[in-house]
Structure formats: C-alpha cells, structure tokens
Design a protein around this motif. Structure first.
Motif, PDB file in Angstrom:
ATOM      1  N   SER A 277     118.753  31.290  53.580  1.00  0.00           N
ATOM      2  CA  SER A 277     119.072  32.063  54.797  1.00  0.00           C
ATOM      3  C   SER A 277     119.043  33.538  54.441  1.00  0.00           C
ATOM      4  O   SER A 277     119.568  33.962  53.405  1.00  0.00           O
ATOM      5  CB  SER A 277     120.447  31.667  55.344  1.00  0.00           C
ATOM      6  N   LEU A 278     118.386  34.312  55.314  1.00  0.00           N
ATOM      7  CA  LEU A 278     118.258  35.750  55.122  1.00  0.00           C
ATOM      8  C   LEU A 278     118.694  36.449  56.416  1.00  0.00           C
ATOM      9  O   LEU A 278     118.554  35.901  57.517  1.00  0.00           O
ATOM     10  CB  LEU A 278     116.810  36.141  54.794  1.00  0.00           C
ATOM     11  N   SER A 279     119.176  37.663  56.273  1.00  0.00           N
ATOM     12  CA  SER A 279     119.597  38.446  57.446  1.00  0.00           C
ATOM     13  C   SER A 279     118.949  39.818  57.393  1.00  0.00           C
ATOM     14  O   SER A 279     118.731  40.384  56.313  1.00  0.00           O
ATOM     15  CB  SER A 279     121.124  38.581  57.480  1.00  0.00           C
ATOM     16  N   GLY A 280     118.612  40.330  58.601  1.00  0.00           N
ATOM     17  CA  GLY A 280     117.997  41.648  58.692  1.00  0.00           C
ATOM     18  C   GLY A 280     118.425  42.363  59.956  1.00  0.00           C
ATOM     19  O   GLY A 280     119.265  41.869  60.722  1.00  0.00           O
ATOM     20  N   PRO A 281     117.856  43.511  60.252  1.00  0.00           N
ATOM     21  CA  PRO A 281     118.238  44.285  61.454  1.00  0.00           C
ATOM     22  C   PRO A 281     117.868  43.567  62.740  1.00  0.00           C
ATOM     23  O   PRO A 281     116.904  42.793  62.786  1.00  0.00           O
ATOM     24  CB  PRO A 281     117.454  45.587  61.286  1.00  0.00           C
ATOM     25  N   GLY A 282     118.670  43.792  63.812  1.00  0.00           N
ATOM     26  CA  GLY A 282     118.459  43.115  65.087  1.00  0.00           C
ATOM     27  C   GLY A 282     117.410  43.819  65.944  1.00  0.00           C
ATOM     28  O   GLY A 282     116.641  44.668  65.477  1.00  0.00           O
ATOM     29  N   LEU A 283     117.463  43.508  67.297  1.00  0.00           N
ATOM     30  CA  LEU A 283     116.453  44.010  68.215  1.00  0.00           C
ATOM     31  C   LEU A 283     116.822  45.344  68.854  1.00  0.00           C
ATOM     32  O   LEU A 283     116.048  45.881  69.655  1.00  0.00           O
ATOM     33  CB  LEU A 283     116.212  42.975  69.314  1.00  0.00           C
ATOM     34  N   ALA A 284     118.021  45.850  68.563  1.00  0.00           N
ATOM     35  CA  ALA A 284     118.434  47.111  69.166  1.00  0.00           C
ATOM     36  C   ALA A 284     117.449  48.219  68.809  1.00  0.00           C
ATOM     37  O   ALA A 284     117.026  48.328  67.651  1.00  0.00           O
ATOM     38  CB  ALA A 284     119.836  47.474  68.696  1.00  0.00           C
ATOM     39  N   GLN A 285     117.116  49.012  69.851  1.00  0.00           N
ATOM     40  CA  GLN A 285     116.211  50.140  69.697  1.00  0.00           C
ATOM     41  C   GLN A 285     114.840  49.703  69.165  1.00  0.00           C
ATOM     42  O   GLN A 285     114.153  50.444  68.481  1.00  0.00           O
ATOM     43  CB  GLN A 285     116.825  51.204  68.747  1.00  0.00           C
ATOM     44  N   ARG A 286     114.404  48.493  69.463  1.00  0.00           N
ATOM     45  CA  ARG A 286     113.070  48.024  69.088  1.00  0.00           C
ATOM     46  C   ARG A 286     112.283  47.689  70.345  1.00  0.00           C
ATOM     47  O   ARG A 286     112.800  47.097  71.293  1.00  0.00           O
ATOM     48  CB  ARG A 286     113.148  46.772  68.220  1.00  0.00           C
ATOM     49  N   LYS A 287     111.041  48.079  70.383  1.00  0.00           N
ATOM     50  CA  LYS A 287     110.166  47.731  71.485  1.00  0.00           C
ATOM     51  C   LYS A 287     109.424  46.424  71.232  1.00  0.00           C
ATOM     52  O   LYS A 287     108.991  45.760  72.176  1.00  0.00           O
ATOM     53  CB  LYS A 287     109.170  48.870  71.738  1.00  0.00           C
ATOM     54  N   SER A 288     109.234  46.057  69.915  1.00  0.00           N
ATOM     55  CA  SER A 288     108.539  44.806  69.556  1.00  0.00           C
ATOM     56  C   SER A 288     109.118  44.271  68.250  1.00  0.00           C
ATOM     57  O   SER A 288     109.768  44.999  67.499  1.00  0.00           O
ATOM     58  CB  SER A 288     107.024  45.035  69.400  1.00  0.00           C
ATOM     59  N   TYR A 289     108.847  43.011  68.026  1.00  0.00           N
ATOM     60  CA  TYR A 289     109.362  42.361  66.802  1.00  0.00           C
ATOM     61  C   TYR A 289     108.265  41.452  66.236  1.00  0.00           C
ATOM     62  O   TYR A 289     107.733  40.582  66.948  1.00  0.00           O
ATOM     63  CB  TYR A 289     110.613  41.534  67.097  1.00  0.00           C
ATOM     64  N   VAL A 290     107.932  41.625  64.956  1.00  0.00           N
ATOM     65  CA  VAL A 290     106.964  40.772  64.242  1.00  0.00           C
ATOM     66  C   VAL A 290     107.739  39.973  63.187  1.00  0.00           C
ATOM     67  O   VAL A 290     108.267  40.590  62.227  1.00  0.00           O
ATOM     68  CB  VAL A 290     105.853  41.604  63.590  1.00  0.00           C
ATOM     69  N   PRO A 291     107.864  38.672  63.331  1.00  0.00           N
ATOM     70  CA  PRO A 291     108.657  37.901  62.361  1.00  0.00           C
ATOM     71  C   PRO A 291     107.970  37.852  60.992  1.00  0.00           C
ATOM     72  O   PRO A 291     106.734  37.731  60.911  1.00  0.00           O
ATOM     73  CB  PRO A 291     108.722  36.512  62.998  1.00  0.00           C
ATOM     74  N   PRO A 292     108.720  38.000  59.922  1.00  0.00           N
ATOM     75  CA  PRO A 292     108.136  37.890  58.575  1.00  0.00           C
ATOM     76  C   PRO A 292     107.785  36.435  58.265  1.00  0.00           C
ATOM     77  O   PRO A 292     108.428  35.503  58.756  1.00  0.00           O
ATOM     78  CB  PRO A 292     109.236  38.397  57.654  1.00  0.00           C
ATOM     79  N   ILE A 293     106.759  36.255  57.464  1.00  0.00           N
ATOM     80  CA  ILE A 293     106.355  34.912  57.014  1.00  0.00           C
ATOM     81  C   ILE A 293     106.739  34.766  55.542  1.00  0.00           C
ATOM     82  O   ILE A 293     106.290  35.533  54.682  1.00  0.00           O
ATOM     83  CB  ILE A 293     104.829  34.715  57.187  1.00  0.00           C
TER      84      ILE A 293
END
Length: 399
Positions: A378-394
C-alpha cells in the motif's frame, strides 16, 4: 656290463625282477636305460617314481623337453636348474638316502613381482562449473597386462587441486601442488584390474568467467584413452567452448554414472557437452555464465482518490522460473510513500535511491526462492485538490 658283474633274474612274489650280482669284490660303474610312464594329475602336475633302490648317495641329471617348468622332489638335497640350447629344462639333482625317489614338475607359475608392470588406462574427466569454482570428478579404469603395482603416479594440470581419492586397496595418497603430481600407494599390491576415482577443483571468480580445463594423466601407462564431459545445473549456463586436441562426441557415449557422482554438490547437474581428448595436449576453454531467472508477474492495483490523498493497494503475484532470486525491486512513483508491505516469502524491505534520484523499493526474500510467491503493498500520495487531471502510476517489478 663290466667284468665282475652279471645280470640275474629273481622272483619277488609273483613278480620277476632283475638284479646285478657281483662275483668279485671291487668298485663297479655301470649304465642302464629304461622307460617309465609319467602320470599327470588334474592340476597339470606330472609325477614320476624313479626305479632306484636304497643308496648312501646318488645324483641324477634330469632333462625335460619343455621350457619354463618347476621341478621338485621330496627326497632332493639340492636342485640346480640349467637350460639347454634347445629350450629344454635341465636339472642337476642330489638325493638323500630313500627307498622311494619321486619327481614332480609343472608349468612354471607366473610371478608377477618379477615382471615389469604394463598397464592400460581408460579415463573419464567430468567438470561442472559453479559459482567460485569448477568441480571435477575423474574415473580411471586400470587394466594390468603384466606385473603388479604398489604405487601409481598421476600428473595434475596446473591450477587443479585434488580434494579426494578412492580406490580398491588404497593405503595412502599424496598431492604435491608444486610438482603437479598425485601419488597413490596400494597395500596389498594391485595385481588385476582396478578403478581409481579422484575429486578435484579449479578456482574461479564470480560468474561469468572463462577457464581452461585439462585432463589428469596416468604416468607410465602403455596407453590412456580419455573422455571429457561438461555438466551444469540450473544456475550455470555453459557458453562458448573452444576445444584443443579434442573431438566432440554424442552425450550418450559419455558414462551416465559419472554425472551422478557429482550429487554431493547438493543437486545432480546435467551433462551438456562431451568430448574425446588427448591426455598429452588436450584442453577445453569454456565460458561459464549465470542463468538469468525467468520472472512472470501479474499485478492488481486498486486506487482510492480523495481531496487530501490518494491510496494505492497493490496485489502482486510473481512466478520465478529457471533459477531462484533473493530479492525483487520496484520503482516508487514520485510523490508517493510506502505505507505497508507484506509477502509470502518476504524477510524485510527497504528503500534505496538510484543514481538518477529515483527511489527503489527492495523486497528481500527469506532465501533463494523459486516458484510462486505474492506480495501486498500500500502506497499513499497527494490527493485531487488543486488538480485538473490525474494520471494513475503503474507499478511493476524492475526484474
């Protein structure tokens, strides 16, 4: 007959015998000839009873029309052996007084201790490249044509170390690394066919490496026919082989029992190459390479997105083939941190940094592992705040 002696006929019960009668006192010398049947027994011995009576002393010259025979007599005081020009056996014998005088002769028994040793050798040399060394197993089948052996000397190639020796009647052995020789001592002496087994080692570095192997030579052999084999297990691959004074043969022509003799290494290697080589100048220059593992993995990623942070749950399944591995590595996406790691065969985990600054997650296993294994991360990273788009890491294994 000389004057003063006459031949008379007497009766000994039902038998007629002849005797010499002296009509006057004196010393007489006379000669007589006769024929008598010689008896041969099942052992090949010939027995004969001489028709002579009791006397204080008498001698005889015995000529047997055969060469290389042993003659004995229970009544003999001395026996001197002579050989005539026509290869017959001639003996001068002095007898002690006896009512019965017997002779016995037989073909001369072979005395191997008086013969010069003549022997022929068939040998097989098997080499198995490993990590850090090359293990060797050598078998010598020695056939004595004549004579006997109380010792045997072998020439050892430069760089080879002898670790063990086995043989029938082996009393002791000594390896001299400076003289490149191996001495074997037998007690009792070898008088027939026998087998010698030798274990050896060549030193080498870590894989990959290049090395040249050469045969062990039996000194003094009338001839030595030798085969060479190269074997490896699942972790070592034999690359290019350059033979010198060696000819490739079918793998089936190399004795299978030689390969099984390397089972003491923990696993029985497989025969990969086989040759017939010259013990005087033959050699095999080979490349030993590490077998790379074949890793097949499947990953299931579950991503939970929120304004404050994003969570990635990774279910990783991996199958390891060919050879085992000690660890896996996994690039950590930029901006993400590792929360938890668990695994079926995992010992521990840690983070390292690559030269480019990329962070790497290392999954250390309990030992060298093959087959199926699994991990949950399990990994955690920054959320969607102040983001226009999100590309999930593979996420995937570097291996």
């Amino acid at each position: 007959l000389p004057e003063g002696l006459r031949l008379v006929q007497l009766f000994d019960g039902p038998k007629i015998v002849y005797a010499l009668e002296a009509t006057a006192a004196g010393d007489y010398t006379y000669e007589f000839s006769y024929r008598i049947r010689a008896a041969k027994n099942s052992n090949g011995d010939t027995n004969l009873v001489l028709p002579v009576g009791m006397a204080l002393s008498h001698s005889a010259s015995i000529r047997i029309p055969e060469s290389n025979v042993d003659l004995t007599s229970d009544q003999a005081v001395s026996i001197q052996t002579k050989v005539s020009g026509n290869k017959a056996s001639v003996y001068e014998i002095v007898f002690r007084p006896s009512a019965v005088t017997t002779l016995k002769w037989s073909p001369e028994r072979r005395d191997a201790s008086k013969e010069e040793a003549v022997y022929y050798v068939e040998s097989q040399d098997l080499f198995a490249p490993l990590v850090g060394l090359i293990s060797g197993h050598h078998t010598f089948n020695v056939r004595l044509a004549q004579g006997q052996l109380d010792a045997l000397k072998l020439h050892v190639p430069e760089g080879m170390t002898i670790t063990a020796v086995e043989a029938q009647k082996l009393d002791n052995w000594h390896f001299d690394p400076e003289a490149h020789s191996l001495m074997l001592y037998f007690e009792p002496v070898q008088q027939g066919p026998f087998t010698v087994k030798v274990s050896s080692q060549y030193g080498s570095g870590s894989l990959p490496y290049d090395v040249a192997v050469k045969p062990l030579k039996v000194d003094g052999a009338a001839s030595q026919l030798s085969l060479a084999g190269l074997a490896s297990d699942v972790e070592v691959q034999i690359g290019k082989v350059t033979p010198t004074h060696a000819t490739a043969i079918n793998l089936e022509d190399f004795p299978a029992g030689q390969v099984k003799a390397l089972s003491y290494l923990g696993r029985v290697p497989q025969l990969r190459r086989a040759y017939r080589w010259d013990v005087e100048s033959g050699s095999l220059k080979l490349q030993a390479q590490a077998v790379e593992p074949d890793i097949r993995s499947t990953a299931k990623q579950t991503i939970s997105l929120g304004e404050d942070r994003a969570l990635i749950a990774l279910d990783l399944q991996a199958r390891i083939n060919r050879t085992g591995v000690f660890k896996f590595s996994l690039p950590i996406p930029e901006g993400y941190d590792v929360e938890t790691v668990s695994g079926k065969h995992m010992s521990h985990w840690n983070q390292t940094s690559a030269e480019e600054g990329e962070r790497i997650l290392q999954l250390h296993l309990n030992g060298k592992t093959m087959g199926q294994t699994s991990f949950n991360l399990s990994l955690s990273g920054p959320g969607l705040a102040q983001r226009k788009s999100y590309v999930p890491p593979i996420l995937q294994l570097s291996e």
